[in-house]
Design an enzyme around this catalytic site. Sequence first.
Site, short mmCIF file in Angstrom:
data_model
loop_
_atom_site.label_atom_id
_atom_site.label_comp_id
_atom_site.label_asym_id
_atom_site.label_seq_id
_atom_site.Cartn_x
_atom_site.Cartn_y
_atom_site.Cartn_z
N HIS A 176 0.82 -1.21 0.00
CA HIS A 176 0.00 0.00 0.00
C HIS A 176 0.86 1.27 0.00
CE1 HIS A 176 0.35 -0.34 4.53
NE2 HIS A 176 0.45 0.97 4.42
N ASP A 208 0.40 -7.60 1.47
CA ASP A 208 0.82 -6.22 1.66
C ASP A 208 2.33 -6.07 1.80
OD1 ASP A 208 0.55 -3.52 1.96
OD2 ASP A 208 -0.05 -3.59 4.07
N SER A 267 4.96 4.66 9.85
CA SER A 267 5.77 3.49 10.20
C SER A 267 5.46 2.28 9.32
CB SER A 267 5.57 3.12 11.67
OG SER A 267 4.22 2.76 11.92
#
Length: 201
Positions: free
Chosen positions: A66, A97, A183
């Site tokens: 993402h 992901d 993060s």
Amino acid sequence: MTVFSDKASDAAKEYSWNTLQDRLRDSIVSTNSSVAVSFDTTSSIVTNATGFVVDAEKGIILSNRHVMSAGPSFHKATFFNNQEVFLQPFYYDPEHDFAFFRYNPAELKGVTPRAIRLAPEKARSGLEIRVIGNNSREKMSVHQGELSQLDRNVPEYRDSHYESYNDMNTFYYQASTSSKEGSSGSPVVDIAGDAVAINSG
């Protein structure tokens, strides 16, 4: 026989964590991504996140899917010494992901990153870890915690940027840390400096 007190043991452990952070700082980058147009599961947006070097010789950086985006986009990485390099999308996983970027190692000056070893087999409940990354746009922010669960459900993205994407056919780790926006893509490392996971969500 030498007997060490608990305080001495804790001090030695903290010293090890401190030196580990110094060693990893050249291998963890803050990323800036500009997605020009909405495409597939991503809308147009400018984001800041994290990545880390997994192959220093070839210039390969691991981050989140993402973070990269599937459509037209522009990416750069900033190393600890504030040197910026352009990132080329190298691999975008169609389902999970994670993604890989590539940079030109010859462009780096004054910084020598080392590859952070991927070691998911070391993950266990109760493992003490550090999440090191671009937390809230603070470069090399360090958050301590421990792995508390190894089989939690995948997160559900409901904001406007990721509303049509969710991971599937896998499981996630859960950790007790205070990491926030920026993060994503940070390495979750043990005291040996191995990445047992990648921060997501």
